[in-house]
Design an enzyme around this catalytic site. Sequence first.
Site, PDB file in Angstrom:
ATOM      1  N   CYS A 156       0.820  -1.227   0.000  1.00 15.28           N
ATOM      2  CA  CYS A 156       0.000   0.000   0.000  1.00 15.28           C
ATOM      3  C   CYS A 156       0.847   1.268   0.000  1.00 15.28           C
ATOM      4  O   CYS A 156       0.348   2.353  -0.289  1.00 15.28           O
ATOM      5  CB  CYS A 156      -0.921   0.025   1.214  1.00 15.28           C
ATOM      6  SG  CYS A 156      -2.190  -1.221   1.094  1.00 15.28           S
ATOM      7  N   SER A 157       2.120   1.155   0.370  1.00 18.14           N
ATOM      8  CA  SER A 157       2.975   2.346   0.397  1.00 18.14           C
ATOM      9  C   SER A 157       3.781   2.524  -0.884  1.00 18.14           C
ATOM     10  O   SER A 157       4.663   3.392  -0.943  1.00 18.14           O
ATOM     11  CB  SER A 157       3.917   2.283   1.598  1.00 18.14           C
ATOM     12  OG  SER A 157       3.186   2.541   2.764  1.00 18.14           O
TER      13      SER A 157
END
Length: 373
Positions: A156-157
């Site tokens: 997600c990053s």
Amino acid sequence: MEQIVISGTGVFTPEESITNEELVESYNKYAENYNSRNKTDIDSGKIVALDLSNEEFIFNASGIKNRYVMDKKGILDPEIMHPILDKRSDDQPSILAEMSIKAARKALDSAGKTTNDIDAVITACSNLERAYPAVSIEVQELLGIKGFAFDMNVACSSATFAIQAAADMIRSGSAKTILIVDPEICSGHLDFKDRDCHFIFGDVCTAMILERKDASESKNSFQIVSTKCITQFSNNIRNNFGFLNNAKKSSPLDRDLLFMQQGRKVFKEVVPMVSRLIIDHLSEEKMQSKEIKRLWLHQANKSMNDLIGKKVLGRTPKEHEQPNILQDYANTSSAGSIIAFSLFNDDMNKNEIGVLCSFGAGYSAGSVILRKI
Ligand code: COA
């Protein structure tokens, strides 16, 4: 030091979408079929019956109402329960590359750039369609971009880590103008037969253009004041899909080859980690939370974001200060905070400060302090 800006953004949103009502209806049909097919074993206590899902739980627990998807029919068919995407020959564009160029064209337009201006492409996302060749190099080819391209994955990053990588590369002179794309077909890694998580994800692709401030002609750009990325190993969000699956004799039906999480633990551990990250980052830049006009947070869970916003600002953020797009898009992994940034930034005034922040598997979290030009 060279000043770097995000000079354009773009969002490609799939045409089809699924409401909570539609998703729950299909899951419940699947569960009822499963329970009646396995009635004897359930009655004898050999296996446990599946509980039904409900819309109220989903909205209250997550803030999600709707998700866009690349294929609605397969997901909602109780006999299939996954997207069905066309198998393409190797000389056709891959699906991720196709989404990427649609988002990229919007980002190029918003930055006032053409593909001739770009000299590097980064594809940053949670799930890549194949091991190699890099999707980025295909995007580069389809858009006719010279220079170099590579893929990266920090779950997600991915997008905020890519912003840091791209800004550092432009500062050091290895590229001048970089296109970042974040194609996410999260419906492909989601088990729609699992009541605990069947509602979480959606599909989308975001894109950004990064360049030197003095080269930008964009009417809406943000200077990257600084970036801060952190990681800390955790098994609480995990997907074991990989190139060794064959060697390990994994079956395509093994549950751990799709998204798995301990949602409660993630919630408890990630909220303090991310709040601390943003607070420390602001303090390192000698900034105070009252200077923050906007928080574009990762879009996984509304209550998580409410808590992080409250810890960072020291009060409950007003709706416009911390835009949520979860209700429309669900969790789109690396793309979530970039959608929020892209849709909710053009009303900001010159010199106003915002923080773009992602968090997720790894654990990984990235904070980017932005100043409106
Ligand atoms: N419908 C109805 N009930 C459901 C349900 C559904 N779809 N899914 C779970 N439940 C039930 C559970 O079985 C549980 O029942 P019990 O209390 O009888 O055991 C109850 O609802 C609570 O489940 P729980 O999983 O603890 O819910 P939660 O409040 O933690 O919410 C998440 C679940 C996933 C929404 C939440 O934990 C979350 O978002 N966590 C952070 C996740 C995150 O950021 N992940 C990053 C991914 S990249």
